[in-house]
Design a protein around this motif. Structure first.
Motif, PDB file in Angstrom:
ATOM      1  N   GLU A 127       0.820  -1.204   0.000  1.00  0.00           N
ATOM      2  CA  GLU A 127       0.000   0.000   0.000  1.00  0.00           C
ATOM      3  C   GLU A 127       0.858   1.259   0.000  1.00  0.00           C
ATOM      4  OE1 GLU A 127      -2.902  -0.155   3.121  1.00  0.00           O
ATOM      5  OE2 GLU A 127      -3.476  -2.198   2.616  1.00  0.00           O
ATOM      6  N   HIS A 167       4.982   5.715   1.953  1.00  0.00           N
ATOM      7  CA  HIS A 167       4.367   4.518   2.521  1.00  0.00           C
ATOM      8  C   HIS A 167       3.570   4.872   3.770  1.00  0.00           C
ATOM      9  CE1 HIS A 167       7.076   3.927   6.024  1.00  0.00           C
ATOM     10  NE2 HIS A 167       7.930   4.584   5.251  1.00  0.00           N
ATOM     11  N   PRO A 168       2.533   4.076   4.042  1.00  0.00           N
ATOM     12  CA  PRO A 168       1.731   4.339   5.238  1.00  0.00           C
ATOM     13  C   PRO A 168       2.521   3.995   6.497  1.00  0.00           C
ATOM     14  CG  PRO A 168       0.965   2.352   4.137  1.00  0.00           C
ATOM     15  CD  PRO A 168       2.017   2.956   3.268  1.00  0.00           C
ATOM     16  N   PRO A 169       2.247   4.676   7.591  1.00  0.00           N
ATOM     17  CA  PRO A 169       2.994   4.434   8.826  1.00  0.00           C
ATOM     18  C   PRO A 169       2.797   3.035   9.403  1.00  0.00           C
ATOM     19  CG  PRO A 169       1.221   6.009   9.195  1.00  0.00           C
ATOM     20  CD  PRO A 169       1.275   5.742   7.729  1.00  0.00           C
ATOM     21  N   LYS A 170       1.774   2.315   8.960  1.00  0.00           N
ATOM     22  CA  LYS A 170       1.551   0.963   9.480  1.00  0.00           C
ATOM     23  C   LYS A 170       2.526  -0.051   8.881  1.00  0.00           C
ATOM     24  CE  LYS A 170      -2.000  -0.263   6.121  1.00  0.00           C
ATOM     25  NZ  LYS A 170      -3.375  -0.664   5.923  1.00  0.00           N
ATOM     26  N   VAL A 171       3.248   0.339   7.832  1.00  0.00           N
ATOM     27  CA  VAL A 171       4.193  -0.554   7.173  1.00  0.00           C
ATOM     28  C   VAL A 171       5.584  -0.339   7.762  1.00  0.00           C
ATOM     29  CG1 VAL A 171       5.313  -1.112   4.982  1.00  0.00           C
ATOM     30  CG2 VAL A 171       2.881  -0.575   5.034  1.00  0.00           C
TER      31      VAL A 171
END
Length: 66
Positions: A9, A28-32
């Motif tokens: 994502e 990139h999203p912080p959850k990655v």
């Protein structure tokens, strides 16, 4: 590389490099976890290059690393 980023994502904004390395600008999203995002393209590109240039890669010299 764009497909790998999509799997996480993430969005590949820019890519360039030279004969022996590449630079990727990725949002990139912080959850990655960044380490996961970096290791995946490294592994995929290594497998691709080994398959493409099998005759040039001396595995004894590389000790299993590319």
């Amino acid at each position: 590389m764009r497909n790998v980023c999509q799997d996480f994502e993430a969005h590949l904004i820019e890519a360039n490099g030279e004969a022996d390395h590449v630079h990727l600008l990725v949002r990139h999203p912080p959850k990655v976890a960044l380490s996961n995002l970096v290791n995946s393209p490294k592994g995929i590109s290594s497998r691709y290059l080994r398959a493409e240039f099998t005759s040039r890669v001396n595995r004894a010299t590389q000790h299993g690393r590319f």
